[in-house]
Design an enzyme around this catalytic site. Structure first.
Site, PDB file in Angstrom:
ATOM      1  N   SER A  29     -24.584 -14.661  10.966  1.00 40.55           N
ATOM      2  CA  SER A  29     -23.268 -14.375  10.383  1.00 40.55           C
ATOM      3  C   SER A  29     -22.737 -15.575   9.603  1.00 40.55           C
ATOM      4  CB  SER A  29     -22.283 -13.994  11.492  1.00 40.55           C
ATOM      5  OG  SER A  29     -22.258 -14.988  12.496  1.00 40.55           O
ATOM      6  N   THR A 161      11.649  13.938  -8.862  1.00 39.65           N
ATOM      7  CA  THR A 161      10.987  14.528  -7.703  1.00 39.65           C
ATOM      8  C   THR A 161       9.901  15.417  -8.298  1.00 39.65           C
ATOM      9  OG1 THR A 161      12.446  16.440  -7.601  1.00 39.65           O
ATOM     10  CG2 THR A 161      13.098  14.533  -6.296  1.00 39.65           C
ATOM     11  N   LYS A 289      -4.701  -0.574 -28.314  1.00 44.42           N
ATOM     12  CA  LYS A 289      -4.499  -0.367 -26.887  1.00 44.42           C
ATOM     13  C   LYS A 289      -4.052  -1.597 -26.120  1.00 44.42           C
ATOM     14  CE  LYS A 289      -6.005   2.646 -24.427  1.00 44.42           C
ATOM     15  NZ  LYS A 289      -6.907   3.492 -23.651  1.00 44.42           N
ATOM     16  N   ASN A 291      -3.919  -2.059 -22.077  1.00 48.12           N
ATOM     17  CA  ASN A 291      -4.210  -1.327 -20.841  1.00 48.12           C
ATOM     18  C   ASN A 291      -3.637  -2.025 -19.609  1.00 48.12           C
ATOM     19  OD1 ASN A 291      -5.674   0.643 -22.226  1.00 48.12           O
ATOM     20  ND2 ASN A 291      -7.517  -0.646 -22.198  1.00 48.12           N
ATOM     21  N   GLU A 296      -3.888  -0.865 -12.424  1.00 45.26           N
ATOM     22  CA  GLU A 296      -4.941   0.074 -12.021  1.00 45.26           C
ATOM     23  C   GLU A 296      -5.785  -0.500 -10.888  1.00 45.26           C
ATOM     24  OE1 GLU A 296      -6.722   2.104 -15.779  1.00 45.26           O
ATOM     25  OE2 GLU A 296      -5.824   0.219 -16.416  1.00 45.26           O
ATOM     26  N   LYS A 331     -15.735  -9.260  10.916  1.00 44.73           N
ATOM     27  CA  LYS A 331     -15.215 -10.287  10.000  1.00 44.73           C
ATOM     28  C   LYS A 331     -15.251  -9.909   8.530  1.00 44.73           C
ATOM     29  CE  LYS A 331     -16.517 -13.469  13.450  1.00 44.73           C
ATOM     30  NZ  LYS A 331     -17.263 -12.365  14.087  1.00 44.73           N
TER      31      LYS A 331
END
Ligand code: ARG
Length: 464
Positions: A29, A161, A289, A291, A296, A331
């Site tokens: 680990s 709503t 564009k 973005n 996101e 972990k």
């Protein structure tokens, strides 16, 4: 410390041959638990001081160990530390290097201790540090939201709503909703921290120890409130990580909702906000564009954070007491989720601070969709003493009429209004504007600018 055959000296003489390479890979680990080095060394120093204070080891050995641990820590921090997968994990790496530095005395550190209570202690310390960092980051996010809420206490926007225009609200009020959510996130982290803050060290492998240790001393030295009360539970409990992950999951779910709103609001169809250059990207093919990538990604990272919670719940399900190696799988998901949620909180605070608000677009949208229809119904109740259900019906007829005329409620003539309900007077037009609608929502917790300003002030005082 691995000998030429790959057998491991820390396990002692029972293992003649070494593990298969594939065994080493599944078993080790160190690649990820090296992140626990500072907690591991702090816990070892506390354990060592206790062993000296109780007379279990000699002061001279204790001093050598303590100095040696400081050196190991310095070496790790300098990036000057050899990794050997045969040594499995961070605990054995630290101890093995300690032995190289201080010699035989190092072998006394593991008296009255096991890797089982050691890892439980280290990981608790790590999760506790992480909770504290996340709490501070969430406080910063609250400040960012409060600054913008104060600035936009009276900025009109449509309240939704079903993502359909419902009633006008203020942008400040909308932001304050996230201050409340974030406060609950912080509350959950504080709860988790309170339950977490007991020290497993001294539970040893699972049964406790025959050495006359002082568990209160090590607990206090590591900032724990008390030692854990049951050695079996102490080495096999990972609730503290699960509680952290569940608080982080809910926090991520909250962040994903605001992220989604930023995606929607920054679209060409809404244009409520513009994200700053620092929190958006361009397109390699479409020059126009901008973005909302950060928003996101915050929305998306919720998946891995909730996934980490599920992963650890599944690891723990059905595990018999006490420690099983399964628990080493605690972990990676916890580290990954902690990194992801910290990144999301920081990015959200940055976006909130940087975004430009298009007041005009928001106000224009606030007046669409017959957003003040409820105000009209309330007026009928308050001025004509109509039962609300009937007022709802009358208003519905007026909305229908406005739809036929292709206009807003406020653009209907008084004659039109009276054709539906004879009692209506000129005064009705006062409540049909978006400003009046919002200003009238003065109930406790309501959207009016004065309530928003009060709430911002109250939060600022609470957070100061
Ligand atoms: N690397 C191990 C873990 O993270 C440490 C505990 C090992 N204990 C044991 N009995 N093998 O769980």
């Amino acid at each position: 410390m691995a000998d030429g055959n790959g057998s491991n000296k820390l396990w002692g003489g029972r293992f003649a041959g070494g593990p298969a390479a594939i065994m080493e890979r599944i078993n080790a680990s160190i690649d990820f638990d090296r992140r626990l080095y500072a907690q591991d060394i702090a816990a070892s120093k506390a354990h060592c001081a206790m062993l000296v204070a109780t007379g279990i080891i000699a002061a001279a050995d204790g001093e050598a160990i303590d100095r040696g641990l400081d050196q190991v820590k310095a070496e790790i921090e300098a990036g000057d530390f050899a990794i050997d997968p045969a040594l499995e994990d961070i605990h054995m790496h630290v101890e093995a290097r300690l032995a190289q530095i201080v010699g035989d005395a190092a072998g006394r550190l593991h008296t009255a201790r096991s890797r089982n209570d050691q890892v439980a202690t280290d990981f608790r310390l790590w999760v506790r540090d992480t909770i504290d960092d996340l709490d501070a980051a969430l406080a910063d996010l609250q400040h960012a939201l409060l600054e913008r809420a104060e600035e936009h206490a009276a900025t009109l926007m449509p309240g939704f709503t079903h993502l359909q225009v419902a009633q006008p609200v203020t942008f400040g009020h909308h932001l304050l909703a996230y201050v409340e959510m974030t406060a609950r996130d912080r509350g959950r982290l504080a709860d988790a921290r309170r339950r977490l803050n007991e020290c497993p060290l001294g539970s040893a492998a699972l049964a406790g120890t025959s050495f006359p240790i002082d568990r209160r001393m090590t607990a206090a030295a590591l900032g724990f409130d008390r030692p854990t009360a049951n050695s079996l539970d102490a080495v096999s409990d990972r609730d503290f990580a699960l509680e952290f992950l569940s608080a982080a999951s809910l926090c991520a779910v909250h962040l994903s909702r605001l992220a989604e709103e930023l995606v929607v609001w920054s679209s060409a169809q809404f244009r409520f906000v513009a994200l700053s250059d620092s929190f958006s990207t361009g397109s390699s093919i479409m020059p126009q564009k901008r973005n909302p990538d950060a928003a996101e990604l915050i929305r998306a990272k919720t998946g891995r954070i909730v996934g980490a919670l599920n992963a650890l719940l599944m690891v723990m399900k059905g595990l018999p007491l006490a420690y099983s190696k399964d628990m080493q799988e605690d972990k990676e998901p916890t580290f990954d989720a902690a990194d992801a949620v910290a990144l999301c909180v920081a990015a959200m605070a940055g976006m909130v601070r940087d975004l430009t608000v298009n007041d005009a677009a928001m106000a224009a949208a606030a007046g669409t969709g017959f957003a003040t229809a409820t105000d009209l119904a309330d007026w009928l109740v308050q001025n004509l003493n109509m039962p609300f259900r009937r007022a709802h019906h009358v208003t519905g007829s007026l909305v229908k009429l406005a739809e036929q005329r292709g206009c807003d409620l406020a653009d209907l003539s008084l004659a039109d209004m009276r054709s539906v309900e004879g009692g209506i007077t000129e005064a009705v037009f006062d409540v049909l504007t978006v400003e009046r609608s919002v200003a009238s929502r003065r109930s406790y917790g309501g959207t009016s600018p004065e309530r928003v300003r009060e709430t911002v002030a109250a939060w600022k005082e609470r957070l100061a």
